[in-house]
Design a protein around this motif. Structure first.
Motif, PDB file in Angstrom:
ATOM      1  N   VAL A   5       2.454 -53.227  74.288  1.00  0.00           N
ATOM      2  CA  VAL A   5       3.325 -53.983  73.394  1.00  0.00           C
ATOM      3  C   VAL A   5       4.665 -54.193  74.075  1.00  0.00           C
ATOM      4  O   VAL A   5       5.403 -53.239  74.329  1.00  0.00           O
ATOM      5  CB  VAL A   5       3.525 -53.240  72.056  1.00  0.00           C
ATOM      6  N   GLU A   6       4.956 -55.453  74.391  1.00  0.00           N
ATOM      7  CA  GLU A   6       6.201 -55.800  75.067  1.00  0.00           C
ATOM      8  C   GLU A   6       7.286 -56.131  74.061  1.00  0.00           C
ATOM      9  O   GLU A   6       7.011 -56.599  72.948  1.00  0.00           O
ATOM     10  CB  GLU A   6       6.009 -57.015  75.982  1.00  0.00           C
ATOM     11  N   SER A   7       8.513 -55.937  74.495  1.00  0.00           N
ATOM     12  CA  SER A   7       9.670 -56.343  73.699  1.00  0.00           C
ATOM     13  C   SER A   7      10.839 -56.561  74.644  1.00  0.00           C
ATOM     14  O   SER A   7      10.795 -56.142  75.813  1.00  0.00           O
ATOM     15  CB  SER A   7      10.009 -55.282  72.652  1.00  0.00           C
ATOM     16  N   GLY A   8      11.878 -57.217  74.143  1.00  0.00           N
ATOM     17  CA  GLY A   8      13.101 -57.363  74.910  1.00  0.00           C
ATOM     18  C   GLY A   8      13.331 -58.725  75.529  1.00  0.00           C
ATOM     19  O   GLY A   8      14.372 -58.962  76.137  1.00  0.00           O
ATOM     20  N   GLY A   9      12.382 -59.623  75.391  1.00  0.00           N
ATOM     21  CA  GLY A   9      12.605 -60.959  75.926  1.00  0.00           C
ATOM     22  C   GLY A   9      13.635 -61.721  75.111  1.00  0.00           C
ATOM     23  O   GLY A   9      14.126 -61.235  74.091  1.00  0.00           O
ATOM     24  N   GLY A  10      13.969 -62.903  75.568  1.00  0.00           N
ATOM     25  CA  GLY A  10      14.941 -63.713  74.857  1.00  0.00           C
ATOM     26  C   GLY A  10      15.643 -64.653  75.799  1.00  0.00           C
ATOM     27  O   GLY A  10      15.127 -64.971  76.867  1.00  0.00           O
ATOM     28  N   SER A  11      16.824 -65.057  75.403  1.00  0.00           N
ATOM     29  CA  SER A  11      17.611 -65.998  76.194  1.00  0.00           C
ATOM     30  C   SER A  11      18.800 -65.311  76.820  1.00  0.00           C
ATOM     31  O   SER A  11      19.357 -64.363  76.246  1.00  0.00           O
ATOM     32  CB  SER A  11      18.100 -67.147  75.303  1.00  0.00           C
ATOM     33  N   ALA A  12      19.173 -65.775  77.997  1.00  0.00           N
ATOM     34  CA  ALA A  12      20.329 -65.233  78.701  1.00  0.00           C
ATOM     35  C   ALA A  12      20.974 -66.335  79.522  1.00  0.00           C
ATOM     36  O   ALA A  12      20.314 -67.309  79.903  1.00  0.00           O
ATOM     37  CB  ALA A  12      19.918 -64.069  79.600  1.00  0.00           C
ATOM     38  N   GLY A  16      23.403 -63.202  83.837  1.00  0.00           N
ATOM     39  CA  GLY A  16      23.316 -62.149  82.833  1.00  0.00           C
ATOM     40  C   GLY A  16      22.157 -61.200  83.067  1.00  0.00           C
ATOM     41  O   GLY A  16      21.489 -61.252  84.108  1.00  0.00           O
ATOM     42  N   SER A  17      21.925 -60.362  82.069  1.00  0.00           N
ATOM     43  CA  SER A  17      20.905 -59.320  82.183  1.00  0.00           C
ATOM     44  C   SER A  17      20.039 -59.254  80.931  1.00  0.00           C
ATOM     45  O   SER A  17      20.499 -59.583  79.831  1.00  0.00           O
ATOM     46  CB  SER A  17      21.560 -57.946  82.388  1.00  0.00           C
ATOM     47  N   LEU A  18      18.821 -58.837  81.125  1.00  0.00           N
ATOM     48  CA  LEU A  18      17.905 -58.528  80.034  1.00  0.00           C
ATOM     49  C   LEU A  18      17.070 -57.327  80.455  1.00  0.00           C
ATOM     50  O   LEU A  18      16.821 -57.136  81.654  1.00  0.00           O
ATOM     51  CB  LEU A  18      16.969 -59.700  79.732  1.00  0.00           C
ATOM     52  N   THR A  19      16.623 -56.567  79.462  1.00  0.00           N
ATOM     53  CA  THR A  19      15.720 -55.460  79.739  1.00  0.00           C
ATOM     54  C   THR A  19      14.445 -55.632  78.924  1.00  0.00           C
ATOM     55  O   THR A  19      14.503 -55.768  77.694  1.00  0.00           O
ATOM     56  CB  THR A  19      16.356 -54.103  79.393  1.00  0.00           C
ATOM     57  N   LEU A  20      13.323 -55.650  79.601  1.00  0.00           N
ATOM     58  CA  LEU A  20      12.028 -55.719  78.937  1.00  0.00           C
ATOM     59  C   LEU A  20      11.448 -54.316  78.831  1.00  0.00           C
ATOM     60  O   LEU A  20      11.635 -53.483  79.727  1.00  0.00           O
ATOM     61  CB  LEU A  20      11.060 -56.604  79.724  1.00  0.00           C
ATOM     62  N   SER A  21      10.763 -54.066  77.726  1.00  0.00           N
ATOM     63  CA  SER A  21      10.092 -52.781  77.519  1.00  0.00           C
ATOM     64  C   SER A  21       8.627 -53.026  77.197  1.00  0.00           C
ATOM     65  O   SER A  21       8.278 -54.040  76.595  1.00  0.00           O
ATOM     66  CB  SER A  21      10.728 -52.014  76.353  1.00  0.00           C
ATOM     67  N   CYS A  22       7.803 -52.088  77.593  1.00  0.00           N
ATOM     68  CA  CYS A  22       6.374 -52.179  77.290  1.00  0.00           C
ATOM     69  C   CYS A  22       5.880 -50.779  76.941  1.00  0.00           C
ATOM     70  O   CYS A  22       5.937 -49.879  77.780  1.00  0.00           O
ATOM     71  CB  CYS A  22       5.613 -52.734  78.472  1.00  0.00           C
ATOM     72  N   GLU A  23       5.413 -50.628  75.729  1.00  0.00           N
ATOM     73  CA  GLU A  23       4.815 -49.356  75.315  1.00  0.00           C
ATOM     74  C   GLU A  23       3.313 -49.457  75.530  1.00  0.00           C
ATOM     75  O   GLU A  23       2.680 -50.444  75.166  1.00  0.00           O
ATOM     76  CB  GLU A  23       5.126 -49.071  73.851  1.00  0.00           C
ATOM     77  N   TYR A  24       2.742 -48.410  76.134  1.00  0.00           N
ATOM     78  CA  TYR A  24       1.317 -48.454  76.437  1.00  0.00           C
ATOM     79  C   TYR A  24       0.648 -47.143  76.087  1.00  0.00           C
ATOM     80  O   TYR A  24       1.299 -46.100  75.979  1.00  0.00           O
ATOM     81  CB  TYR A  24       1.080 -48.810  77.908  1.00  0.00           C
ATOM     82  N   SER A  25      -0.670 -47.237  75.889  1.00  0.00           N
ATOM     83  CA  SER A  25      -1.439 -46.073  75.435  1.00  0.00           C
ATOM     84  C   SER A  25      -2.638 -45.837  76.337  1.00  0.00           C
ATOM     85  O   SER A  25      -3.750 -45.623  75.847  1.00  0.00           O
ATOM     86  CB  SER A  25      -1.898 -46.294  73.991  1.00  0.00           C
ATOM     87  N   ILE A  26      -2.391 -45.858  77.652  1.00  0.00           N
ATOM     88  CA  ILE A  26      -3.476 -45.687  78.591  1.00  0.00           C
ATOM     89  C   ILE A  26      -2.974 -44.900  79.793  1.00  0.00           C
ATOM     90  O   ILE A  26      -1.826 -45.053  80.199  1.00  0.00           O
ATOM     91  CB  ILE A  26      -4.030 -47.057  79.049  1.00  0.00           C
ATOM     92  N   SER A  27      -3.826 -44.059  80.332  1.00  0.00           N
ATOM     93  CA  SER A  27      -3.509 -43.394  81.583  1.00  0.00           C
ATOM     94  C   SER A  27      -3.826 -44.375  82.701  1.00  0.00           C
ATOM     95  O   SER A  27      -4.978 -44.792  82.856  1.00  0.00           O
ATOM     96  CB  SER A  27      -4.340 -42.124  81.740  1.00  0.00           C
TER      97      SER A  27
END
Length: 119
Positions: A5-12, A16-27
């Protein structure tokens, strides 16, 4: 059920700067960020493997940083000095098997994507 599940996208603004995050449930053996613009192939941006070796595509070297959260269930992409050519849909990906982390075909799990627009 594997989820990324990604988050953090948008406009800049350019520079400028942006930080994307990805939560994952796999080894995973590889975790990666890829991007794609309409009409072009998906390309690798940054990857990190099971021994924390990081690799970057030439266009983002020195500007983007991939990292893992302390719990190793989140992968981040810190994007600095953004340029209009960084505009794309960004995807988080995970590979459950050994392979070349820089190749799209290595990855068997993908997030839904998050749009980044730089103007």
């Amino acid at each position: 059920h594997v989820q990324l599940v990604e988050s953090g996208g948008g406009s800049a603004q350019a520079g400028g700067s942006l930080t994307l995050s990805c939560e994952y449930s796999i080894s995973s053996f590889c975790m990666g960020w890829f991007r794609q613009v309409p009409g072009k192939e998906r390309e690798g941006v940054a990857t990190i493997d099971a021994i924390d070796k990081k690799r970057y595509a030439d266009p983002v070297t020195g500007r983007f940083t991939i990292s893992l959260g302390n719990s190793k269930t989140t992968v981040y992409l810190q994007m600095n000095s953004l340029k209009p050519e960084d505009t794309a849909m960004y995807y988080c990906a995970a590979s459950s098997k050994y392979g070349n982390c820089r190749e799209v075909r290595t990855y068997d799990y993908w997030g839904q994507g998050t749009q980044v627009t730089v103007s």
